[in-house]
Design an enzyme around this catalytic site. Structure first.
Site, PDB file in Angstrom:
ATOM      1  N   TYR A 168       0.852  -1.134  -0.010  1.00 44.53           N
ATOM      2  CA  TYR A 168       0.100  -0.039  -0.052  1.00 44.53           C
ATOM      3  C   TYR A 168       0.886   1.312   0.020  1.00 44.53           C
ATOM      4  CZ  TYR A 168      -3.570  -3.346   0.942  1.00 44.53           C
ATOM      5  OH  TYR A 168      -4.280  -4.677   1.065  1.00 44.53           O
ATOM      6  N   CYS A 340     -10.007 -23.339  11.519  1.00 45.10           N
ATOM      7  CA  CYS A 340      -9.609 -22.912  10.078  1.00 45.10           C
ATOM      8  C   CYS A 340      -8.794 -23.995   9.452  1.00 45.10           C
ATOM      9  CB  CYS A 340      -9.123 -21.478  10.195  1.00 45.10           C
ATOM     10  SG  CYS A 340      -8.220 -20.976   8.674  1.00 45.10           S
TER      11      CYS A 340
END
Length: 644
Positions: A168, A340
């Site tokens: 970013y 998960c």
């Protein structure tokens, strides 16, 4: 239980009830807007009630022209009321709220209307180069960070996080692998650090002294020439500390290279893979540090904290899979946790899919639907016959039983798990195998009537007269009509992974999708020399991007030879014959493995029996069409919730 994990922790004026951090994961829950929605609030509240210590709200744009739709924004005052409703809900549920301040640079390109801001000129395609931002725009972005931080204070957040990772804009300036400017913001490390440091100063100047400022930063740049080393990162973190950063959130990954695999690490990446980096950065900076990187069991989290490697741990996708992760772990009910499995099918692959409304989860189809998917007792218990004990059948049976129905789960083979169990035999996918075995144990534990070695037939349905039948019999391997396919040395991929057939020597795998590549790795691990033939221009085409990166790397490391654009035309003893670009090609082999896909099993007998007696009939998962496991659990869950 797990005393260190669930011990309180204080950072400046913020007191946390434990050391678990729900990270700022993108959700798409704001839909086409940039506002907080009831869906986002319900999502966070569910995890606060589940025991999460700190919820960091996902990437939030600080600059209006570069704010993409579908992501939160705090670039204008009009966003404050919605964010305030979110913080109030989190606080009322007993949690703490952080906000991640974000300028997405290249990543905002998913929205064609969002302005892409780059640290320096970047060639997007031959003849098309986007320019780096001007000095005037640099000042505008710095000011935007400060104003956004002030709005976060007004919205009631307990802390803010400056996102300086994942290429970013702040990371793009800091990294020599991305920043190629020649002015005062480029060149030397000191120059490249000017922009992110100025952003930090602007944020710090607009929040109270007692409000913690977090910074998410990559431990180093992966696969990026001239990128940041861990020594560079340590040096910058020390500067950031002087500028006002209190907590380091140590991540990995970028979207420009194969380093993407570390941003949302799939099952192929080891647990806790980034903790050693975080520990070193903590040791050399003396700063409060958060450890990140596939920490999805309480045992691992506790070990990391007990060894004093970091101060806090990110438990993200594990809390997607089970919002009650923390409560169950604290109570010692670890066998009840829905873990998960690192499949990335809902949390990342779905996020990449522009057609996907929002993230979801293979293990938890209620993600993003928390309000409507609460498990409530049925008012009219019914007998439900489930054909098939794979992941879809198990999901349906568990939810039905939890709601008070009487499910009867019949599996034709001698074990539960179906194709998910088979998938778990592939290299690095042990977690999937464990997950479906755990589902079987849970179904048994809560009292589901389980009958293995029992095939559901039309006659059984007529005799049992259930209220509803759920067809979850799945799919079977496709055997294409290739001349010679019936020979003994030709075997199917499922038989290989299930240990029913073996191959040694030179093996040709026909089919280069996910199953073909996984069976190729499986055979290579056992010493075979493997060649994979794929009709399409690329192999692993049916995989999500992060898993594809990992599997491709492992294929190369294992010495497996993939050959694309080959149409197999015949199989003879000791050779697979094909056509490539109009030429005949031959591949000698000791065995050939068929891995070209799967086709739904015929359930017409079951449907016809249901029609005769007038009972309900549903198909779920691969019994509808061979697809991914995430479709199976979602459909099974929804049908189990549908029955009143």
């Amino acid at each position: 239980m797990f005393d260190k994990l669930f011990s309180p922790f204080t950072v400046k004026d913020m007191e946390l009830k434990n050391r678990v951090v729900l990270p700022a994961m993108g959700t798409k829950f704001s839909g086409k807007t940039r506002n907080v929605t009831p869906t986002l609030i319900d999502y966070h509240v569910a995890r606060v009630r589940g025991g999460s210590g700190l919820n960091i709200v996902e990437v939030c744009s600080i600059h209006t022209p570069s704010a993409p739709k579908g992501y939160l924004s705090i670039s204008e005052d009009m966003y404050i009321p919605g964010l305030q409703r979110l913080t109030e809900a989190i606080h009322k549920a007993g949690g703490k709220a952080g906000l991640q301040l974000w300028q997405g640079s290249l990543a905002v390109g998913m929205d064609p209307d969002a302005q892409i801001l780059l640290a320096s000129d970047m060639e997007m395609s031959p003849g098309v180069t986007l320019p780096g931002i001007s000095g005037e725009m640099i000042e505008e972005i710095i000011a935007s960070y400060g104003k956004a931080a002030g709005r976060a204070v007004k919205a009631g957040f307990d802390c803010v996080e400056f996102h300086c990772a994942h290429n970013y804009l702040p990371h793009s300036f800091l990294s020599g692998g991305i920043n190629h400017r020649t002015d005062e913001y480029g060149g030397s490390f000191e120059n490249r650090a000017k922009f992110p440091l100025a952003c930090i100063w602007a944020i710090r100047a607009n929040i109270p002294e007692g409000m913690p400022l977090f910074m998410r930063i990559d431990a180093h740049d992966d696969y990026l020439e001239n990128g940041l080393t861990i020594e560079d990162v340590i040096t910058f973190c020390k500067l950031a500390k002087e500028a006002g950063v209190d907590v380091l959130d140590i991540s990995r990954g970028n979207i420009l290279t194969a380093g993407l695999k570390y941003e949302v690490p799939p099952v192929d990446i080891p647990h806790g893979f980034n903790i050693a980096n975080a520990a070193r950065i903590r040791r050399e900076t003396g700063m409060t540090t958060i450890g990140v990187g596939r920490i999805n069991t309480p045992e691992l989290a506790e070990k990391i904290l007990e060894e004093d490697q970091v101060d806090l741990v990110v438990i993200g996708r594990a809390q997607l899979a089970d919002p009650e992760f923390c409560n169950k772990a604290k109570a010692g009910k670890t066998e009840e946790i829905n873990y998960c499995v690192g499949c990335n099918q809902g949390c990342y692959d779905g996020f990449e899919n522009k057609e996907s409304l929002h993230i979801t989860c293979l293990r938890n189809p209620a993600v993003g639907r928390e309000a409507e998917c609460k498990i409530v007792p049925t008012k009219k218990p019914e007998k439900v016959l489930i054909a098939g004990g794979g992941i879809a059948g198990l999901e349906a049976a568990i939810i039905l039983k939890q709601r008070g129905h009487s499910p009867i789960l019949c599996e034709a083979s001698d074990r539960l798990g179906g194709q998910f169990l088979t998938a778990g035999e592939a290299p690095r996918k042990e977690e999937m195998k464990k997950a479906v075995i755990s589902m079987g144990k849970k179904a048994e534990r809560i009292g589901v009537d389980i009958r293995i070695n029992t095939k559901v037939t039309g006659e059984m349905i007529q005799e049992m007269k259930p209220h509803t039948v759920i067809n979850a019999i799945g799919a079977q391997p496709v055997i294409p009509p290739i001349p010679g396919v019936e020979q003994d040395f030709v075997i199917d991929s499922h038989a290989v992974l299930n240990g029913k057939s073996t191959g040694t020597g030179n093996i040709v795998v026909i089919g280069g999708g996910m199953v073909g590549m996984e069976v190729a790795e499986y055979l290579a691990e056992k010493g075979a020399k493997v060649t994979v033939l794929e009709m399409m221009k690329e192999f692993c085409a049916d995989m999500g991007s992060t898993r594809k990166i990992c599997v491709t790397e492992n294929i190369r490391a294992a010495g497996i030879t993939p050959v694309t654009e080959v149409k197999v035309t015949e199989i003879k003893k000791g050779v697979v014959i094909g056509e490539k670009h109009g030429d005949t090609v031959e591949f000698p082999c000791d065995a050939a493995v068929i891995a070209v896909g799967a086709r739904k099993r015929d359930g017409s007998e079951l449907k016809e029996a249901c029609d005769r007696i007038g009972c309900g009939y549903f198909e779920v998962g691969d019994a509808v069409k061979a697809r991914r496991a995430i479709n199976a659990t979602r459909e099974a869950f929804d049908i189990a919730m549908l029955l009143d």
